[in-house]
Design a protein around this motif. Sequence first.
Motif, PDB file in Angstrom:
ATOM      1  N   PHE A 167      24.147  59.003  18.823  1.00 10.40           N
ATOM      2  CA  PHE A 167      23.089  58.434  19.960  1.00 10.40           C
ATOM      3  C   PHE A 167      22.284  59.657  19.888  1.00 10.40           C
ATOM      4  CE2 PHE A 167      27.686  57.732  21.147  1.00 10.40           C
ATOM      5  CZ  PHE A 167      27.400  56.518  21.700  1.00 10.40           C
ATOM      6  N   PRO A 168      20.842  59.043  20.152  1.00  5.13           N
ATOM      7  CA  PRO A 168      19.604  59.914  20.203  1.00  5.13           C
ATOM      8  C   PRO A 168      19.657  61.042  20.818  1.00  5.13           C
ATOM      9  CG  PRO A 168      19.083  57.666  20.903  1.00  5.13           C
ATOM     10  CD  PRO A 168      20.504  57.676  20.700  1.00  5.13           C
ATOM     11  N   SER A 169      20.728  61.061  22.122  1.00  4.27           N
ATOM     12  CA  SER A 169      20.629  62.476  22.778  1.00  4.27           C
ATOM     13  C   SER A 169      22.088  62.363  23.602  1.00  4.27           C
ATOM     14  CB  SER A 169      19.494  62.651  23.848  1.00  4.27           C
ATOM     15  OG  SER A 169      19.831  61.524  24.716  1.00  4.27           O
ATOM     16  N   LYS A 170      22.430  63.372  24.185  1.00  2.00           N
ATOM     17  CA  LYS A 170      23.778  63.716  24.936  1.00  2.00           C
ATOM     18  C   LYS A 170      23.681  62.549  25.965  1.00  2.00           C
ATOM     19  CE  LYS A 170      28.018  65.308  25.348  1.00  2.00           C
ATOM     20  NZ  LYS A 170      28.926  65.281  24.315  1.00  2.00           N
ATOM     21  N   THR A 171      22.479  62.474  26.730  1.00  2.00           N
ATOM     22  CA  THR A 171      22.449  61.673  27.884  1.00  2.00           C
ATOM     23  C   THR A 171      22.723  60.206  27.457  1.00  2.00           C
ATOM     24  OG1 THR A 171      20.764  63.161  28.831  1.00  2.00           O
ATOM     25  CG2 THR A 171      20.593  60.843  29.581  1.00  2.00           C
ATOM     26  N   HIS A 172      22.074  59.721  26.337  1.00  2.00           N
ATOM     27  CA  HIS A 172      22.355  58.483  26.014  1.00  2.00           C
ATOM     28  C   HIS A 172      23.783  58.347  25.420  1.00  2.00           C
ATOM     29  CE1 HIS A 172      17.910  58.104  25.101  1.00  2.00           C
ATOM     30  NE2 HIS A 172      18.256  56.936  25.068  1.00  2.00           N
ATOM     31  N   GLU A 173      24.331  59.184  24.973  1.00  2.00           N
ATOM     32  CA  GLU A 173      26.091  59.378  24.689  1.00  2.00           C
ATOM     33  C   GLU A 173      26.701  58.857  25.908  1.00  2.00           C
ATOM     34  OE1 GLU A 173      29.635  61.946  22.845  1.00  2.00           O
ATOM     35  OE2 GLU A 173      27.448  62.566  22.695  1.00  2.00           O
ATOM     36  N   ARG A 174      26.484  59.867  26.897  1.00  4.17           N
ATOM     37  CA  ARG A 174      27.272  59.566  28.117  1.00  4.17           C
ATOM     38  C   ARG A 174      26.765  58.394  29.136  1.00  4.17           C
ATOM     39  NH1 ARG A 174      26.709  66.103  30.597  1.00  4.17           N
ATOM     40  NH2 ARG A 174      28.155  66.681  29.142  1.00  4.17           N
ATOM     41  N   ALA A 175      25.686  57.999  28.813  1.00  7.19           N
ATOM     42  CA  ALA A 175      25.373  56.634  29.506  1.00  7.19           C
ATOM     43  C   ALA A 175      26.289  55.328  28.945  1.00  7.19           C
ATOM     44  CB  ALA A 175      24.014  56.437  29.635  1.00  7.19           C
ATOM     45  N   PHE A 176      26.349  55.494  27.460  1.00  5.13           N
ATOM     46  CA  PHE A 176      26.759  54.219  26.757  1.00  5.13           C
ATOM     47  C   PHE A 176      28.396  54.695  27.034  1.00  5.13           C
ATOM     48  CE2 PHE A 176      29.165  52.993  23.241  1.00  5.13           C
ATOM     49  CZ  PHE A 176      28.784  51.638  22.771  1.00  5.13           C
ATOM     50  N   ILE A 177      29.041  55.849  26.844  1.00  2.25           N
ATOM     51  CA  ILE A 177      30.311  55.844  27.268  1.00  2.25           C
ATOM     52  C   ILE A 177      30.827  55.554  28.653  1.00  2.25           C
ATOM     53  CG2 ILE A 177      32.134  57.587  27.300  1.00  2.25           C
ATOM     54  CD1 ILE A 177      31.390  57.124  24.615  1.00  2.25           C
ATOM     55  N   LEU A 178      29.950  55.708  29.728  1.00  2.00           N
ATOM     56  CA  LEU A 178      30.188  55.365  30.915  1.00  2.00           C
ATOM     57  C   LEU A 178      30.110  54.088  31.320  1.00  2.00           C
ATOM     58  CD1 LEU A 178      30.902  56.633  33.691  1.00  2.00           C
ATOM     59  CD2 LEU A 178      28.440  56.621  34.342  1.00  2.00           C
ATOM     60  N   TYR A 179      28.898  53.419  30.449  1.00  2.00           N
ATOM     61  CA  TYR A 179      29.100  51.950  30.578  1.00  2.00           C
ATOM     62  C   TYR A 179      30.096  51.108  29.915  1.00  2.00           C
ATOM     63  CZ  TYR A 179      27.579  47.492  28.358  1.00  2.00           C
ATOM     64  OH  TYR A 179      27.629  45.961  28.117  1.00  2.00           O
ATOM     65  N   GLN A 180      30.464  51.665  28.892  1.00  2.00           N
ATOM     66  CA  GLN A 180      31.660  50.857  28.167  1.00  2.00           C
ATOM     67  C   GLN A 180      33.079  51.423  29.118  1.00  2.00           C
ATOM     68  OE1 GLN A 180      32.209  51.874  24.000  1.00  2.00           O
ATOM     69  NE2 GLN A 180      34.412  52.129  24.083  1.00  2.00           N
TER      70      GLN A 180
END
Length: 342
Positions: A167-180
Amino acid sequence: MEEDGNQHPFLTDAWLVPLFFSLIMLVGLVGNSLVIYVISKHRQMRTATNFYIANLAATDIIFLVCCVPFTATLYPLPEWIFGNFMCKFVAFLFIVIFFGTFKIQNFTPRPTFYPLKSLRHRTPKVAMIVSICIWIGSFILSTPILMYQRIEEGYWYGPRQYCQERFPSKTHERAFILYQFIAAYLLPVLTISFCYSLMVKRVGQPTVEPVDNNYQVNLLSERTISIRSKVSKMVVVIVLLFAICWGPIQIFILFQSFYPSYEPNYTTYKIKTWANCMSYANSSVNPIIYGFMGASFQKSFRKTFPFLFRHKVRDSSMASRTANAEIKFVAAEEGNNNNSLN
């Protein structure tokens, strides 16, 4: 002392996990293939509900063939060897099947609870259209994984290539994990639980209202309640297995991303490995739940393989005659009611 890139440790999971995955594949392929075979062989089994069941069985077969072997190789091999395309494709297919399976589950048991209201739109043709729409939606919802899944360089007893999310950043990672987590697990579990709880409330409500001094109608009413009770138990098993099999890996990934003090170690690795095995095992138990817990599947399976059920043929034939008599009685009653209304 410098690490030798040609000699990496061969841990227990390097053979144990692939062995477990092989067992999952064997049970899943045999069970799902039998479900599809029984439905295609017997004309009376070609209903809208069984179309959804066959769709689920075919989905599980695709999952077992296209996803399980690649995941199994992650344990004995020190790196990903199948290239960037397969890295994205396997991850994408995994999410697509996950989304699609949950959506189809919502359509499977409804006719048992609403048999008369759903007759007009519960046809194989409508079921096919609904299934196509489900898979189109699943493909769309799964596209974000294509942006983040890729080959990454790493080092473990030498330079290695790994298939993983970046992921580009930790924020992107957490957003994607939460979405999933929300879209692929939490909402499915809540939706299935809510819808099925409403259906279970109808278990005690007969489709045919009891009539005083009418033995046949009262008998059919009691039989309807009994059938619904059996289906409600199957529904509970479906929801519990879905939550139990997929819950550990989803919760672990969520914990891994959001817990600030998380540090990977051999203990967390073993937990994640076990959670992965649980999620993959769901595809091998689905045939037992959707197929062989149903009375119609049991009857058709006995017809297909009579040598396995010789001692039960007489009892099943008696039950079949009783069921046919009840069906004819319902049809006659509906015909009389329609004539009186006209």
